[in-house]
Motif scaffolding. Structure first.
Motif, short mmCIF file in Angstrom:
data_model
loop_
_atom_site.label_atom_id
_atom_site.label_comp_id
_atom_site.label_asym_id
_atom_site.label_seq_id
_atom_site.Cartn_x
_atom_site.Cartn_y
_atom_site.Cartn_z
N THR A 140 150.86 63.91 86.41
CA THR A 140 150.28 64.59 85.25
C THR A 140 148.87 65.05 85.59
OG1 THR A 140 149.47 62.49 84.37
CG2 THR A 140 151.63 63.24 83.63
N ARG A 141 148.48 66.14 85.00
CA ARG A 141 147.15 66.69 85.25
C ARG A 141 146.53 67.13 83.92
NH1 ARG A 141 147.73 64.56 89.39
NH2 ARG A 141 147.48 65.37 91.51
N TYR A 142 145.23 67.00 83.83
CA TYR A 142 144.48 67.48 82.67
C TYR A 142 143.70 68.72 83.06
CZ TYR A 142 140.89 67.80 79.06
OH TYR A 142 140.05 68.25 78.09
N LEU A 143 143.90 69.80 82.32
CA LEU A 143 143.21 71.05 82.59
C LEU A 143 142.03 71.17 81.63
CD1 LEU A 143 143.06 73.72 84.13
CD2 LEU A 143 144.58 74.72 82.43
N ASN A 144 140.84 71.07 82.16
CA ASN A 144 139.64 71.08 81.32
C ASN A 144 139.26 72.51 80.94
OD1 ASN A 144 137.44 70.12 79.94
ND2 ASN A 144 136.12 70.03 81.74
N GLU A 145 140.16 73.14 80.19
CA GLU A 145 139.94 74.50 79.71
C GLU A 145 140.64 74.65 78.37
OE1 GLU A 145 140.74 79.15 81.09
OE2 GLU A 145 141.22 77.48 82.42
N ARG A 146 139.99 75.27 77.44
CA ARG A 146 140.55 75.40 76.10
C ARG A 146 141.53 76.56 76.05
NH1 ARG A 146 136.85 75.42 70.62
NH2 ARG A 146 138.50 75.04 69.13
N LEU A 147 142.84 76.23 76.06
CA LEU A 147 143.88 77.25 76.05
C LEU A 147 144.73 77.21 74.79
CD1 LEU A 147 145.11 76.99 79.76
CD2 LEU A 147 143.57 78.68 78.77
N SER A 148 144.49 76.25 73.91
CA SER A 148 145.28 76.17 72.69
C SER A 148 144.42 75.56 71.59
CB SER A 148 146.54 75.31 72.89
OG SER A 148 146.18 73.97 73.15
N MET A 149 144.84 75.77 70.36
CA MET A 149 144.15 75.21 69.21
C MET A 149 145.19 74.65 68.27
SD MET A 149 141.13 77.95 68.36
CE MET A 149 140.43 76.80 67.17
N GLY A 150 144.84 73.54 67.61
CA GLY A 150 145.74 72.93 66.65
C GLY A 150 144.98 72.50 65.42
N LEU A 151 145.72 72.16 64.39
CA LEU A 151 145.11 71.70 63.15
C LEU A 151 144.88 70.19 63.20
CD1 LEU A 151 147.19 73.65 60.48
CD2 LEU A 151 144.87 74.14 61.26
N ALA A 152 143.68 69.77 62.90
CA ALA A 152 143.40 68.35 62.76
C ALA A 152 143.80 67.91 61.35
CB ALA A 152 141.92 68.08 63.01
#
Length: 432
Positions: A81-93
C-alpha cells in the motif's frame, strides 16, 4: 513528475460514495512517492488493482470498517500500500454531532473487530512485526481511557487523599513528569505544526471521551454486537443542537473538581496535605479549562452544507468592482471599498467566466487593519447568497472542485480558532 492516467477498465477497482464520486475520465494519479507499507485505504479516496481485489475474494465484509480490512487482507497476500501526499479527491465530513459520533463509533468498533479476525493484525499471515504494531487499534483502546483518568485522578486525590503514583516531593514530579509532558507536546507540534492546539485538541478529545469510552468497552466485550450504520451526510446542519449527555458529564466533573478544590482551601475542611497538593491544584485547574472548552462543543451552531474555497479573484457587484475572497456553490464573499453603498439587498453578481446572476445580500462585515489577521484588507465584506441551476451550476462545480482551489489545503488559523471559541461562549460565531 508526470502524471499517470488511471483508465476505467477491469484493471482497477476504486471506491467512491455519494458526492465524492469522480468521473472516470477525470481520475488521475501520480506514482507514489512514499516508501511506507503500513498505509490503510481511506474508504472512498482509495484505488486498488482489480487483481488484488480478486486475490482476496472481493471486498471483505467481516468488519464494519471494510476499507481497513481490505488493506490488511491485501497485505496478507503480499501486496503493498502507498499513500500519495497529493489532494486528488474531496469528501463530505460529518456535518453534525450525531454524524460525528456515528462515524467515530463505527471506526472504533471496526478497528477493534480486526483483533478478532483471522486476517487482522494479530493473526494475519504475511504481516511484518512493524505492520502488526501499526495496525493495532491502540489509539482507540488507550486514548479515551487515558483522558478519563486524567480527569478522574485529581478528583480522587482531592476527595479521598489517594495519591496517583509514588510521590516523595515536587522535585521528583518535576524531574520525571515535566520532561515527559514537554516531549509529548513538542512531538505533536513537530508532527502537526499547524494542526495541533494543545488545550483545544485536548478539549476535543475530552468531549468525545464520554461517548467513545463506552463504545470501546462494548466493542471489546461484544465486537460484533452492533450493526453497521452509515454516517449521515449531505443534509447540512441548519439547526441549533445541544448534546445533553456529554454536557451532563462535563458539568458534573467541573462541579466535583471545583468543590474538591474549595473543600481543601479551608483548613477546617481540608483532608489532603502534602507536597502533591499544589500539583493537584494545577492539574485540576487545567482540567477545568479543558472541560469548559469541551462544554462549548456541546452547543452546536448551524453550519452550511457546501464547502467554501478561499479565492482572490475580481468580481463585480451591481457595477461595483471588488474581489471574491470566498466562494461556495451557494455563497460568495466579496470585498468592496468601504465607501460603497447599495440601494437594495437584491444585487447582480458577475464572476469571471459567468453571466451576471441574482444574489441576496445577507450581511456585511468589516475588519479594520488594527484587528485584522494576516491577508485581511480594510474593506466591507459582502456575504452574498445565491442559487444557481443548470449549466451555470455545473460550471461552478467544475471551477471549484477541479481547479487549483481544491488542491489548496489551508492550515488552521490558530488566532481565528481562539477568537471563535471566545465568541462561541457568548453564543456568536465569526466566519468569512
Amino acid at each position: 513528475m508526470s502524471s499517470t492516467s488511471i483508465r476505467c477498465n477491469q484493471t482497477w477497482a476504486w471506491r467512491t460514495s455519494g458526492r465524492t464520486s469522480s468521473a472516470c475520465s477525470s481520475m488521475r494519479s501520480r506514482p507514489a512517492e512514499t516508501p511506507g507499507t503500513s498505509v490503510s485505504a481511506a474508504g472512498h479516496a482509495s484505488i486498488a488493482r482489480r487483481k488484488a481485489v480478486d486475490a482476496i475474494g472481493g471486498f471483505p465484509t467481516e468488519s464494519i470498517t471494510e476499507d481497513l480490512l481490505t488493506t490488511l487482507s491485501m497485505l496478507n497476500k503480499g501486496y503493498k500500500t502507498r499513500y500519495l501526499n497529493e489532494r486528488l479527491s474531496m469528501g463530505l465530513a460529518a456535518e453534525n454531532l450525531t454524524g460525528y459520533f456515528v462515524q467515530r463509533e463505527r471506526w472504533c468498533q471496526g478497528g477493534i473487530q480486526t483483533l478478532y479476525l483471522y486476517n487482522g493484525p494479530l493473526r494475519g499471515p504475511g504481516l511484518t512485526l512493524f505492520q502488526r504494531i501499526m495496525f493495532l487499534p491502540a489509539s482507540w483502546l488507550v486514548q479515551y481511557l487515558v483522558r478519563f483518568m486524567i480527569l478522574f485522578v485529581p478528583i480522587v486525590y482531592l476527595w479521598f487523599g489517594l495519591l496517583p503514583l509514588y510521590f516523595t516531593d515536587i522535585a521528583d514530579y518535576v524531574s520525571h513528569q515535566v520532561p515527559l509532558l514537554a516531549a509529548y507536546f513538542l512531538l505533536m507540534l513537530w508532527i502537526t505544526p499547524t494542526r495541533y492546539l494543545p488545550v483545544v485538541s485536548s478539549a476535543v478529545g475530552t468531549f468525545a471521551t464520554f461517548r467513545m469510552l463506552p463504545t470501546v468497552v462494548s466493542s471489546l466485550v461484544r465486537p460484533f454486537g452492533k450493526p453497521f450504520r452509515v454516517t449521515p451526510k449531505g443534509s447540512g446542519n441548519e439547526l441549533n443542537q445541544f448534546d445533553r449527555y456529554s454536557f451532563a458529564w462535563i458539568a458534573s466533573l467541573i462541579a466535583i473538581t471545583v468543590l474538591g478544590l474549595l473543600v481543601n482551601v479551608v483548613p477546617e475542611t481540608s483532608h489532603v496535605q502534602g507536597q502533591f497538593s499544589p500539583v493537584a491544584a494545577w492539574w485540576s485547574g487545567i482540567n477545568i479549562v479543558v472541560l469548559l472548552i469541551a462544554s462549548l462543543i456541546c452547543f452546536e451552531k448551524p453550519r452550511r452544507l457546501f464547502h467554501a474555497f478561499k479565492l482572490d479573484e475580481p468580481a463585480v457587484v451591481d457595477d461595483v468592482p471588488g474581489q471574491v475572497v470566498s466562494l461556495a456553490l451557494d455563497k460568495a464573499v466579496v470585498a468592496v471599498p468601504t465607501t460603497v453603498r447599495f440601494q437594495s439587498k437584491s444585487v447582480m453578481l458577475k464572476l469571471p467566466g459567468f453571466a451576471p446572476f441574482k444574489a441576496e445580500l445577507g450581511q456585511v462585515t468589516q475588519r479594520r487593519k488594527s484587528v485584522s489577521r494576516s491577508g485581511d484588507k480594510q474593506a466591507y465584506y459582502l456575504h452574498l447568497y445565491f442559487e444557481l441551476s443548470g449549466s451555470a451550476r455545473d460550471r461552478l462545480i467544475v471551477k471549484l472542485y477541479t481547479g487549483q482551489y481544491s488542491r489548496d489545503i489551508r492550515d488552521i488559523d490558530k488566532v481565528a480558532v481562539s477568537l471563535n471559541l471566545l465568541l462561541r461562549s457568548f453564543g456568536r460565531t465569526r466566519t468569512l
